[in-house]
Motif scaffolding. Sequence first.
Motif, PDB file in Angstrom:
ATOM      1  N   TRP A  49       0.870  -1.206   0.000  1.00 51.73           N
ATOM      2  CA  TRP A  49       0.000   0.000   0.000  1.00 51.73           C
ATOM      3  C   TRP A  49       0.889   1.233   0.000  1.00 51.73           C
ATOM      4  O   TRP A  49       0.688   2.174  -0.782  1.00 51.73           O
ATOM      5  CB  TRP A  49      -0.879  -0.030   1.244  1.00 51.73           C
ATOM      6  CG  TRP A  49      -1.853   1.110   1.445  1.00 51.73           C
ATOM      7  CD1 TRP A  49      -3.210   1.048   1.266  1.00 51.73           C
ATOM      8  CD2 TRP A  49      -1.579   2.453   1.914  1.00 51.73           C
ATOM      9  NE1 TRP A  49      -3.783   2.268   1.581  1.00 51.73           N
ATOM     10  CE2 TRP A  49      -2.802   3.143   1.974  1.00 51.73           C
ATOM     11  CE3 TRP A  49      -0.423   3.130   2.272  1.00 51.73           C
ATOM     12  CZ2 TRP A  49      -2.904   4.472   2.387  1.00 51.73           C
ATOM     13  CZ3 TRP A  49      -0.512   4.460   2.670  1.00 51.73           C
ATOM     14  CH2 TRP A  49      -1.747   5.111   2.732  1.00 51.73           C
ATOM     15  N   VAL A  67      -1.413  14.238   6.605  1.00 51.06           N
ATOM     16  CA  VAL A  67      -2.631  14.508   7.385  1.00 51.06           C
ATOM     17  C   VAL A  67      -3.167  13.186   7.943  1.00 51.06           C
ATOM     18  O   VAL A  67      -3.518  12.279   7.182  1.00 51.06           O
ATOM     19  CB  VAL A  67      -3.708  15.173   6.491  1.00 51.06           C
ATOM     20  CG1 VAL A  67      -4.959  15.462   7.314  1.00 51.06           C
ATOM     21  CG2 VAL A  67      -3.173  16.428   5.837  1.00 51.06           C
ATOM     22  N   SER A  69      -1.404  11.222  10.504  1.00 46.76           N
ATOM     23  CA  SER A  69      -0.109  10.555  10.308  1.00 46.76           C
ATOM     24  C   SER A  69       0.051   9.267  11.106  1.00 46.76           C
ATOM     25  O   SER A  69       1.096   8.609  10.998  1.00 46.76           O
ATOM     26  CB  SER A  69       1.017  11.535  10.650  1.00 46.76           C
ATOM     27  OG  SER A  69       0.699  12.269  11.817  1.00 46.76           O
ATOM     28  N   ASN A  74       4.360   6.132   7.685  1.00 51.24           N
ATOM     29  CA  ASN A  74       4.479   6.671   6.321  1.00 51.24           C
ATOM     30  C   ASN A  74       5.504   7.808   6.310  1.00 51.24           C
ATOM     31  O   ASN A  74       6.342   7.894   5.417  1.00 51.24           O
ATOM     32  CB  ASN A  74       3.137   7.230   5.832  1.00 51.24           C
ATOM     33  CG  ASN A  74       2.078   6.150   5.657  1.00 51.24           C
ATOM     34  OD1 ASN A  74       2.407   5.005   5.335  1.00 51.24           O
ATOM     35  ND2 ASN A  74       0.822   6.499   5.875  1.00 51.24           N
ATOM     36  N   SER A  89      -2.041  14.892  13.621  1.00 51.89           N
ATOM     37  CA  SER A  89      -3.086  13.965  14.046  1.00 51.89           C
ATOM     38  C   SER A  89      -3.633  14.478  15.379  1.00 51.89           C
ATOM     39  O   SER A  89      -2.886  15.060  16.175  1.00 51.89           O
ATOM     40  CB  SER A  89      -2.480  12.568  14.232  1.00 51.89           C
ATOM     41  OG  SER A  89      -3.326  11.759  15.021  1.00 51.89           O
ATOM     42  N   PRO A  90      -4.935  14.279  15.638  1.00 50.94           N
ATOM     43  CA  PRO A  90      -5.465  14.718  16.932  1.00 50.94           C
ATOM     44  C   PRO A  90      -5.153  13.739  18.068  1.00 50.94           C
ATOM     45  O   PRO A  90      -5.440  14.034  19.231  1.00 50.94           O
ATOM     46  CB  PRO A  90      -6.981  14.770  16.688  1.00 50.94           C
ATOM     47  CG  PRO A  90      -7.229  13.838  15.549  1.00 50.94           C
ATOM     48  CD  PRO A  90      -5.975  13.768  14.736  1.00 50.94           C
ATOM     49  N   LEU A  94      -1.049   8.278  19.362  1.00 46.58           N
ATOM     50  CA  LEU A  94      -0.383   8.006  18.081  1.00 46.58           C
ATOM     51  C   LEU A  94       0.774   8.986  17.861  1.00 46.58           C
ATOM     52  O   LEU A  94       1.835   8.607  17.354  1.00 46.58           O
ATOM     53  CB  LEU A  94      -1.391   8.098  16.925  1.00 46.58           C
ATOM     54  CG  LEU A  94      -2.508   7.050  16.947  1.00 46.58           C
ATOM     55  CD1 LEU A  94      -3.470   7.265  15.785  1.00 46.58           C
ATOM     56  CD2 LEU A  94      -1.944   5.639  16.899  1.00 46.58           C
ATOM     57  N   GLY A 112      -6.548  18.232  14.778  1.00 51.97           N
ATOM     58  CA  GLY A 112      -7.251  17.753  13.592  1.00 51.97           C
ATOM     59  C   GLY A 112      -6.909  18.680  12.429  1.00 51.97           C
ATOM     60  O   GLY A 112      -6.487  19.825  12.636  1.00 51.97           O
ATOM     61  N   GLU A 114      -8.956  20.092  10.531  1.00 53.14           N
ATOM     62  CA  GLU A 114      -9.932  21.187  10.514  1.00 53.14           C
ATOM     63  C   GLU A 114      -9.390  22.439  11.192  1.00 53.14           C
ATOM     64  O   GLU A 114      -9.674  23.553  10.783  1.00 53.14           O
ATOM     65  CB  GLU A 114     -11.222  20.787  11.249  1.00 53.14           C
ATOM     66  CG  GLU A 114     -11.926  19.541  10.722  1.00 53.14           C
ATOM     67  CD  GLU A 114     -11.411  18.239  11.336  1.00 53.14           C
ATOM     68  OE1 GLU A 114     -10.226  18.196  11.746  1.00 53.14           O
ATOM     69  OE2 GLU A 114     -12.186  17.273  11.402  1.00 53.14           O
ATOM     70  N   GLU A 129      -5.736   6.992   4.426  1.00 56.22           N
ATOM     71  CA  GLU A 129      -6.898   6.503   5.190  1.00 56.22           C
ATOM     72  C   GLU A 129      -7.316   7.479   6.298  1.00 56.22           C
ATOM     73  O   GLU A 129      -7.705   7.055   7.394  1.00 56.22           O
ATOM     74  CB  GLU A 129      -6.623   5.114   5.780  1.00 56.22           C
ATOM     75  CG  GLU A 129      -7.373   4.037   5.040  1.00 56.22           C
ATOM     76  CD  GLU A 129      -7.008   2.630   5.452  1.00 56.22           C
ATOM     77  OE1 GLU A 129      -7.153   2.300   6.639  1.00 56.22           O
ATOM     78  OE2 GLU A 129      -6.590   1.848   4.570  1.00 56.22           O
TER      79      GLU A 129
HETATM   80  C1  LIG Z   1      -6.462   4.802   9.963  1.00 56.40           C
HETATM   81  S1  LIG Z   1      -5.284   5.919  10.632  1.00 56.40           S
HETATM   82  C2  LIG Z   1      -4.152   6.066   9.262  1.00 56.40           C
HETATM   83  C3  LIG Z   1      -2.767   6.441   9.734  1.00 56.40           C
HETATM   84  C4  LIG Z   1      -1.714   6.608   8.631  1.00 56.40           C
HETATM   85  N1  LIG Z   1      -2.056   7.625   7.679  1.00 56.40           N
HETATM   86  C5  LIG Z   1      -1.433   5.317   7.918  1.00 56.40           C
HETATM   87  O1  LIG Z   1      -1.588   5.259   6.686  1.00 56.40           O
HETATM   88  O2  LIG Z   1      -0.989   4.353   8.568  1.00 56.40           O
HETATM   89  C6  LIG Z   1      -6.168   7.451  10.611  1.00 56.40           C
HETATM   90  C7  LIG Z   1      -5.407   8.645  11.126  1.00 56.40           C
HETATM   91  O3  LIG Z   1      -6.221   9.816  10.984  1.00 56.40           O
HETATM   92  C8  LIG Z   1      -6.166  10.569  12.187  1.00 56.40           C
HETATM   93  N2  LIG Z   1      -7.321  11.473  12.305  1.00 56.40           N
HETATM   94  C9  LIG Z   1      -8.519  11.242  12.897  1.00 56.40           C
HETATM   95  N3  LIG Z   1      -9.286  12.346  12.842  1.00 56.40           N
HETATM   96  C10 LIG Z   1      -8.557  13.300  12.185  1.00 56.40           C
HETATM   97  C11 LIG Z   1      -8.780  14.656  11.833  1.00 56.40           C
HETATM   98  N4  LIG Z   1      -9.927  15.258  12.117  1.00 56.40           N
HETATM   99  N5  LIG Z   1      -7.792  15.346  11.208  1.00 56.40           N
HETATM  100  C12 LIG Z   1      -6.622  14.732  10.901  1.00 56.40           C
HETATM  101  N6  LIG Z   1      -6.353  13.438  11.205  1.00 56.40           N
HETATM  102  C13 LIG Z   1      -7.303  12.729  11.842  1.00 56.40           C
HETATM  103  C14 LIG Z   1      -6.054   9.508  13.266  1.00 56.40           C
HETATM  104  O4  LIG Z   1      -5.578  10.058  14.485  1.00 56.40           O
HETATM  105  C15 LIG Z   1      -5.025   8.589  12.608  1.00 56.40           C
HETATM  106  O5  LIG Z   1      -3.729   9.128  12.784  1.00 56.40           O
END
Ligand SMILES: C[S@@+](CC[C@H](N)C(=O)[O-])C[C@H]1O[C@@H](n2cnc3c(N)ncnc32)[C@H](O)[C@@H]1O
Length: 269
Positions: A49, A67, A69, A74, A89-90, A94, A112, A114, A129
Amino acid sequence: MKLKDFRLDFEAMLSEAVFGHGFLHYGYWPEGRPATPSARALGEAQQAWFDRMRAEIPSGTATILDVGSGTGANALALTRAGFQVECLSPSAQLNAMARAKLPATVPVHETGFETLDLPRRFDLCLFGESFHYIQQETALDQIERYAGRAALIFDYFRREGAGEDGRRQTHAAFLAALAQRPGWRVALDEDVTAAILPTFYVLDHLKNAHVGPFLTRFRAEFRRSRPLLSRGVEAVLGRRIERFLKPSMREATFGEAFEYRLIRLERTS
Ligand SMILES: C[S@@+](CC[C@H](N)C(=O)[O-])C[C@H]1O[C@@H](n2cnc3c(N)ncnc32)[C@H](O)[C@@H]1O
């Protein structure tokens, strides 16, 4: 803390402990299901991936805003590949994992997308994701603000008619919202759902063929050897255990509810 957040933190810990890399995304299987549905195969598909995502970063990109992270997996690989990366990341948990593995030169913003407020732009905004966590219009506003050249979204969208949850958008709604914003072109938009689904084949198999039967045997043994304690545990957790033991069929249900896409937006003006 919400249960969903705890689950993500727990999966992050498992991903680091089991695979060593800490990726929090699904696996990518362009050749379909693996011959042996193992955790090892899943770890390799998560790397695939990353490799597919990496191949779609436009040439000339130097700076990346990662965004959502996750554990920084990654970002670490991208930093090693020579990109200048900032993470956000919020999730405090993590972010702590990300800071522990990333060089001190990689900022990790605890917020976040936002509410991100930085005085600079990046060549690329990367959403691994993470796009589906963010309210769509706000995400697009922030992409306008921070993505100097491109945005790369590797994530899933709700299928038309599948359970509205107020957060995840359909792909059609995303394209319609984007069409309202001049200055962007969709340079890539590929449905990769079929290459993601084997993730659930493997997870279903691990649970249905290994973890479930183990837990059932353990539960019976516990009931026999510690009847009093077992009654207490069952009173508190019995229903959850029953729910967990129901066979998983996420390979079918994910595909019905979601489509997974690889999208690259490029700024035209
Ligand atoms: C499924 S994980 C994916 C992590 C990473 N990008 C990867 O590919 O392994 C989703 C990520 O999105 C973050 N997240 C959740 N809400 C968010 C927001 N409002 N703004 C930015 N990141 C957010 C989570 O904290 C987490 O770090």
